[in-house]
Design a protein around this motif. Structure first.
Motif, PDB file in Angstrom:
ATOM      1  N   GLU A 243       0.806  -1.204   0.000  1.00 41.40           N
ATOM      2  CA  GLU A 243       0.000   0.000   0.000  1.00 41.40           C
ATOM      3  C   GLU A 243       0.849   1.268   0.000  1.00 41.40           C
ATOM      4  O   GLU A 243       0.316   2.362  -0.100  1.00 41.40           O
ATOM      5  CB  GLU A 243      -0.932   0.007   1.213  1.00 41.40           C
ATOM      6  N   ILE A 244       2.149   1.147   0.143  1.00 47.68           N
ATOM      7  CA  ILE A 244       2.991   2.338   0.162  1.00 47.68           C
ATOM      8  C   ILE A 244       3.837   2.377  -1.109  1.00 47.68           C
ATOM      9  O   ILE A 244       4.003   1.373  -1.795  1.00 47.68           O
ATOM     10  CB  ILE A 244       3.886   2.391   1.414  1.00 47.68           C
ATOM     11  N   SER A 245       4.357   3.551  -1.401  1.00 46.68           N
ATOM     12  CA  SER A 245       5.121   3.727  -2.636  1.00 46.68           C
ATOM     13  C   SER A 245       6.459   2.993  -2.549  1.00 46.68           C
ATOM     14  O   SER A 245       6.993   2.762  -1.461  1.00 46.68           O
ATOM     15  CB  SER A 245       5.381   5.219  -2.866  1.00 46.68           C
ATOM     16  N   PRO A 246       7.018   2.610  -3.690  1.00 46.53           N
ATOM     17  CA  PRO A 246       8.342   1.971  -3.695  1.00 46.53           C
ATOM     18  C   PRO A 246       9.403   2.844  -3.018  1.00 46.53           C
ATOM     19  O   PRO A 246      10.285   2.326  -2.325  1.00 46.53           O
ATOM     20  CB  PRO A 246       8.628   1.774  -5.179  1.00 46.53           C
ATOM     21  N   ALA A 247       9.317   4.156  -3.220  1.00 46.76           N
ATOM     22  CA  ALA A 247      10.311   5.042  -2.612  1.00 46.76           C
ATOM     23  C   ALA A 247      10.233   4.992  -1.094  1.00 46.76           C
ATOM     24  O   ALA A 247      11.253   4.947  -0.402  1.00 46.76           O
ATOM     25  CB  ALA A 247      10.094   6.478  -3.101  1.00 46.76           C
ATOM     26  N   ALA A 248       9.000   5.004  -0.559  1.00 44.95           N
ATOM     27  CA  ALA A 248       8.836   4.930   0.885  1.00 44.95           C
ATOM     28  C   ALA A 248       9.297   3.582   1.411  1.00 44.95           C
ATOM     29  O   ALA A 248       9.928   3.496   2.474  1.00 44.95           O
ATOM     30  CB  ALA A 248       7.370   5.175   1.255  1.00 44.95           C
ATOM     31  N   ARG A 249       9.002   2.529   0.676  1.00 46.54           N
ATOM     32  CA  ARG A 249       9.414   1.196   1.094  1.00 46.54           C
ATOM     33  C   ARG A 249      10.937   1.085   1.114  1.00 46.54           C
ATOM     34  O   ARG A 249      11.526   0.516   2.036  1.00 46.54           O
ATOM     35  CB  ARG A 249       8.804   0.153   0.161  1.00 46.54           C
ATOM     36  N   ASP A 250      11.579   1.658   0.117  1.00 49.65           N
ATOM     37  CA  ASP A 250      13.041   1.597   0.042  1.00 49.65           C
ATOM     38  C   ASP A 250      13.696   2.400   1.165  1.00 49.65           C
ATOM     39  O   ASP A 250      14.676   1.953   1.772  1.00 49.65           O
ATOM     40  CB  ASP A 250      13.528   2.121  -1.306  1.00 49.65           C
ATOM     41  N   VAL A 251      13.162   3.587   1.434  1.00 49.87           N
ATOM     42  CA  VAL A 251      13.785   4.422   2.450  1.00 49.87           C
ATOM     43  C   VAL A 251      13.580   3.817   3.837  1.00 49.87           C
ATOM     44  O   VAL A 251      14.452   3.922   4.712  1.00 49.87           O
ATOM     45  CB  VAL A 251      13.257   5.870   2.372  1.00 49.87           C
TER      46      VAL A 251
ATOM     47  N   ASP B 112       3.071   1.323   9.539  1.00 52.43           N
ATOM     48  CA  ASP B 112       1.686   1.687   9.843  1.00 52.43           C
ATOM     49  C   ASP B 112       1.473   3.196   9.685  1.00 52.43           C
ATOM     50  O   ASP B 112       0.414   3.639   9.212  1.00 52.43           O
ATOM     51  CB  ASP B 112       1.325   1.267  11.265  1.00 52.43           C
ATOM     52  N   PHE B 113       2.465   3.978  10.091  1.00 50.86           N
ATOM     53  CA  PHE B 113       2.362   5.434   9.966  1.00 50.86           C
ATOM     54  C   PHE B 113       2.295   5.848   8.495  1.00 50.86           C
ATOM     55  O   PHE B 113       1.463   6.676   8.102  1.00 50.86           O
ATOM     56  CB  PHE B 113       3.564   6.092  10.647  1.00 50.86           C
ATOM     57  N   ILE B 114       3.143   5.269   7.678  1.00 51.77           N
ATOM     58  CA  ILE B 114       3.158   5.619   6.255  1.00 51.77           C
ATOM     59  C   ILE B 114       1.864   5.165   5.582  1.00 51.77           C
ATOM     60  O   ILE B 114       1.311   5.876   4.729  1.00 51.77           O
ATOM     61  CB  ILE B 114       4.386   5.002   5.555  1.00 51.77           C
ATOM     62  N   VAL B 115       1.371   3.990   5.965  1.00 53.46           N
ATOM     63  CA  VAL B 115       0.102   3.510   5.412  1.00 53.46           C
ATOM     64  C   VAL B 115      -1.032   4.462   5.803  1.00 53.46           C
ATOM     65  O   VAL B 115      -1.913   4.773   4.989  1.00 53.46           O
ATOM     66  CB  VAL B 115      -0.197   2.084   5.897  1.00 53.46           C
ATOM     67  N   PHE B 116      -1.008   4.948   7.040  1.00 49.50           N
ATOM     68  CA  PHE B 116      -2.028   5.910   7.455  1.00 49.50           C
ATOM     69  C   PHE B 116      -1.967   7.167   6.583  1.00 49.50           C
ATOM     70  O   PHE B 116      -3.001   7.668   6.128  1.00 49.50           O
ATOM     71  CB  PHE B 116      -1.841   6.299   8.921  1.00 49.50           C
ATOM     72  N   LEU B 117      -0.763   7.693   6.374  1.00 54.08           N
ATOM     73  CA  LEU B 117      -0.630   8.895   5.548  1.00 54.08           C
ATOM     74  C   LEU B 117      -1.132   8.648   4.132  1.00 54.08           C
ATOM     75  O   LEU B 117      -1.769   9.520   3.517  1.00 54.08           O
ATOM     76  CB  LEU B 117       0.836   9.340   5.504  1.00 54.08           C
ATOM     77  N   THR B 118      -0.859   7.463   3.614  1.00 57.98           N
ATOM     78  CA  THR B 118      -1.320   7.119   2.266  1.00 57.98           C
ATOM     79  C   THR B 118      -2.840   7.177   2.192  1.00 57.98           C
ATOM     80  O   THR B 118      -3.415   7.744   1.246  1.00 57.98           O
ATOM     81  CB  THR B 118      -0.828   5.711   1.881  1.00 57.98           C
TER      82      THR B 118
END
Length: 307
Positions: A4-12, A40-46
């Motif tokens: 559910e998160i972007s590749p860039a977010a997953r990589d970082v 979980d935080f990044i998924v929430f922002l998404t």
């Protein structure tokens, strides 16, 4: 969830976890908790912004975003202590990310964790600790397994080991002498004294154990010869504490609490106990020992250099 998160977010996120492991020596369990909390935080922002959160959106997190996230956690009935832990992980991630990407993370770093009352550990009395060791030994049908459990619990109480540290011992740590080198959380090494009673308990277990001692194998074995599962030690102490009428707080970790508390009550120095326990912070040691202010003041007056 990671899809559910972007590749860039997953990589970082992956790069940050690698940095935590390489630079800070974070344990695997810590890294797993970090990953879950920040993910979980990044998924929430998404979901909150209805768009993938790449590096640029992550750098634009606002105070309103932080308040919305924490309100989201509260609606899920997540306790204040857990919210504070999650916020701590997110802040740690953002400190690293802000340095790397060159942006200000004030909105994240200034977010305040909800207040909660820290629960002090409940140590056993000296008599109860000894009774726990004796009773654990008779909880197993197989004599060698009872001797094994008693040896483990003796190391927790006699050396102040974490259960993971006791079960992490291998054949290379034998024979036990007057001291033992322990690698604790974050790869931090410390030397702990080993009482004769602990040496005798381990020797008794080794005499009865049906499996050979091997340098690279776990010292404490399960029924089939594999490394002993900590849940089995917990079950043994649970049966023992029920037989003894002790409270539910009488767990394997309570034996480590008791080690610290009884040392301090006998006049032990806080700094020395901190080293024995492998704590990075003295305040953590104070919480472990659960001592009253009067005794702390006595220790302070006896050890603080006078002007």
């Amino acid at each position: 969830m990671s899809l559910e998160i972007s590749p860039a977010a997953r990589d970082v996120l992956a790069n940050w976890l690698e940095a935590c492991k390489a630079l800070d020596g974070a344990a695997d369990n810590t890294l797993s908790a970090y990953r879950t909390d920040v993910l979980d935080f990044i998924v929430f922002l998404t979901a909150h912004h209805a768009e993938p959160q790449g590096l640029a959106p992550l750098a634009r997190v606002t105070t309103t975003d932080m308040r919305s996230w924490m309100a989201h956690l509260r609606r899920q009935d997540i306790g204040a202590r857990s919210v504070a832990r999650k916020l701590s992980a997110v802040k740690s991630f953002y400190r690293w990310l802000a340095r790397r990407e060159g942006f200000e993370a004030t909105a994240v770093l200034s977010a305040r964790a909800p207040k909660f009352q820290k629960k002090l550990p409940r140590p056993l009395t000296e008599d109860a600790a000894r009774a726990m060791i004796d009773t654990v030994e008779v909880q197993s049908r197989e004599g060698w397994q009872g001797a094994r459990d008693a040896a483990v619990v003796t190391l927790l109480y006699g050396c102040g080991l974490r259960i993971s540290e006791a079960l992490g011992l291998t054949g290379r740590d034998l024979p036990l002498g007057a001291s033992l080198r322990i690698v604790g959380k974050g790869g931090k090494e410390r030397i702990v004294p080993v009482l004769p009673v602990a040496v005798r308990a381990v020797d008794t277990y080794l005499r009865l154990c049906p499996f050979p001692v091997e340098p690279d194998a776990a010292l404490f074995r399960g029924a089939r010869g594999g490394a002993l599962n900590p849940r089995l030690v917990s079950k043994a102490t649970e049966r023992a504490r029920m037989q003894l009428g002790l409270p539910a707080t009488a767990t394997p970790h309570a034996m480590r609490h008791s080690f610290a508390t009884h040392l301090l009550a006998a006049g032990g120095d806080l700094r020395a106990i901190q080293e024995l326990l492998g704590h990075a912070s003295l305040s953590t040691t104070q919480a472990y020992t659960a001592v009253d202010e009067v005794h702390l003041m006595k220790v302070y007056e006896a050890t603080h250099p006078k002007a």
